[in-house]
Write a protein that holds these residues in place. Sequence first.
Motif, PDB file in Angstrom:
ATOM      1  N   ARG A 112       1.001  -1.239   0.041  1.00  0.00           N
ATOM      2  CA  ARG A 112       0.024   0.082   0.256  1.00  0.00           C
ATOM      3  C   ARG A 112       0.868   1.154   0.020  1.00  0.00           C
ATOM      4  O   ARG A 112       0.601   2.116  -0.754  1.00  0.00           O
ATOM      5  CB  ARG A 112      -1.098   0.062   1.028  1.00  0.00           C
ATOM      6  N   GLU A 113       1.909   1.113   0.767  1.00  0.00           N
ATOM      7  CA  GLU A 113       2.988   2.553   0.878  1.00  0.00           C
ATOM      8  C   GLU A 113       3.479   2.603  -0.498  1.00  0.00           C
ATOM      9  O   GLU A 113       3.512   3.972  -1.002  1.00  0.00           O
ATOM     10  CB  GLU A 113       3.809   2.304   1.932  1.00  0.00           C
ATOM     11  N   VAL A 114       3.855   1.564  -1.291  1.00  0.00           N
ATOM     12  CA  VAL A 114       4.595   1.659  -2.286  1.00  0.00           C
ATOM     13  C   VAL A 114       3.555   2.159  -3.640  1.00  0.00           C
ATOM     14  O   VAL A 114       3.607   3.162  -4.225  1.00  0.00           O
ATOM     15  CB  VAL A 114       5.248   0.316  -3.082  1.00  0.00           C
ATOM     16  N   MET A 115       2.266   1.605  -3.579  1.00  0.00           N
ATOM     17  CA  MET A 115       1.127   2.200  -4.300  1.00  0.00           C
ATOM     18  C   MET A 115       0.867   3.601  -4.077  1.00  0.00           C
ATOM     19  O   MET A 115       0.631   4.550  -5.272  1.00  0.00           O
ATOM     20  CB  MET A 115      -0.060   1.269  -4.255  1.00  0.00           C
ATOM     21  N   LYS A 116       1.078   3.977  -2.908  1.00  0.00           N
ATOM     22  CA  LYS A 116       0.692   5.536  -2.495  1.00  0.00           C
ATOM     23  C   LYS A 116       1.898   6.343  -3.196  1.00  0.00           C
ATOM     24  O   LYS A 116       1.671   7.277  -3.901  1.00  0.00           O
ATOM     25  CB  LYS A 116       0.661   5.663  -1.157  1.00  0.00           C
ATOM     26  N   ARG A 117       3.066   5.858  -3.007  1.00  0.00           N
ATOM     27  CA  ARG A 117       4.350   6.828  -3.405  1.00  0.00           C
ATOM     28  C   ARG A 117       4.298   6.574  -4.887  1.00  0.00           C
ATOM     29  O   ARG A 117       4.813   7.752  -5.440  1.00  0.00           O
ATOM     30  CB  ARG A 117       5.537   6.302  -2.488  1.00  0.00           C
ATOM     31  N   ARG A 118       4.061   5.716  -5.483  1.00  0.00           N
ATOM     32  CA  ARG A 118       4.561   5.416  -7.013  1.00  0.00           C
ATOM     33  C   ARG A 118       3.168   5.407  -7.664  1.00  0.00           C
ATOM     34  O   ARG A 118       3.059   4.743  -8.826  1.00  0.00           O
ATOM     35  CB  ARG A 118       5.052   4.320  -7.066  1.00  0.00           C
ATOM     36  N   ARG A 119       1.894   6.126  -7.194  1.00  0.00           N
ATOM     37  CA  ARG A 119       0.669   6.236  -7.989  1.00  0.00           C
ATOM     38  C   ARG A 119       0.910   6.509  -9.482  1.00  0.00           C
ATOM     39  O   ARG A 119       0.340   5.878 -10.420  1.00  0.00           O
ATOM     40  CB  ARG A 119      -0.234   7.050  -7.197  1.00  0.00           C
ATOM     41  N   ASN A 120       1.745   7.441  -9.741  1.00  0.00           N
ATOM     42  CA  ASN A 120       1.613   8.038 -11.184  1.00  0.00           C
ATOM     43  C   ASN A 120       2.437   7.078 -11.844  1.00  0.00           C
ATOM     44  O   ASN A 120       1.909   6.741 -13.203  1.00  0.00           O
ATOM     45  CB  ASN A 120       2.366   9.218 -11.190  1.00  0.00           C
ATOM     46  N   ALA A 121       3.286   6.345 -11.578  1.00  0.00           N
ATOM     47  CA  ALA A 121       4.147   5.478 -12.355  1.00  0.00           C
ATOM     48  C   ALA A 121       3.207   3.979 -12.426  1.00  0.00           C
ATOM     49  O   ALA A 121       3.259   3.434 -13.843  1.00  0.00           O
ATOM     50  CB  ALA A 121       5.493   5.072 -11.653  1.00  0.00           C
ATOM     51  N   LEU A 122       2.424   3.838 -11.209  1.00  0.00           N
ATOM     52  CA  LEU A 122       1.595   2.767 -11.685  1.00  0.00           C
ATOM     53  C   LEU A 122       0.488   2.857 -12.440  1.00  0.00           C
ATOM     54  O   LEU A 122      -0.012   1.995 -13.315  1.00  0.00           O
ATOM     55  CB  LEU A 122       1.214   2.138 -10.367  1.00  0.00           C
ATOM     56  N   ARG A 123       0.056   4.129 -12.620  1.00  0.00           N
ATOM     57  CA  ARG A 123      -1.027   4.561 -13.427  1.00  0.00           C
ATOM     58  C   ARG A 123      -0.773   4.581 -14.782  1.00  0.00           C
ATOM     59  O   ARG A 123      -1.238   3.844 -15.809  1.00  0.00           O
ATOM     60  CB  ARG A 123      -1.566   6.051 -13.219  1.00  0.00           C
ATOM     61  N   GLU A 124       0.718   4.932 -15.115  1.00  0.00           N
ATOM     62  CA  GLU A 124       1.369   4.790 -16.568  1.00  0.00           C
ATOM     63  C   GLU A 124       1.508   3.364 -16.939  1.00  0.00           C
ATOM     64  O   GLU A 124       1.312   3.117 -18.108  1.00  0.00           O
ATOM     65  CB  GLU A 124       2.625   5.387 -16.574  1.00  0.00           C
ATOM     66  N   LEU A 125       1.903   2.438 -16.103  1.00  0.00           N
ATOM     67  CA  LEU A 125       2.102   1.152 -16.513  1.00  0.00           C
ATOM     68  C   LEU A 125       0.912   0.380 -16.592  1.00  0.00           C
ATOM     69  O   LEU A 125       0.868  -0.663 -17.685  1.00  0.00           O
ATOM     70  CB  LEU A 125       2.738   0.397 -15.205  1.00  0.00           C
TER      71      LEU A 125
END
Length: 81
Positions: A66-79
């Motif tokens: 959850r912490e990684v998803m919160k910090r890397r939201r934009n990168a995950l959205r692009e992926l």
Amino acid sequence: MNAPANLAKSLKLIKVGNSTGVILPKDVLAKLGVEAGDSLDLSDVPGGITITRHDDGFAAQMEAAREVMKRRRNALRELAK
């Protein structure tokens, strides 16, 4: 998903102070591998909820995810595109 016939039970909700509780039969506690004082996890699933024995290791992994998803939201959205 239907429960196996041997675990299909009707449980009554009871008042516990200002809360509401449910008493789990011994066979259900045995199936979960828990006893009085242990912790359980509830999860939303299609059509209801699941109850599982609490797993500290899994809970820690989920918190880290959850912490990684919160910090890397934009990168995950692009992926996800």
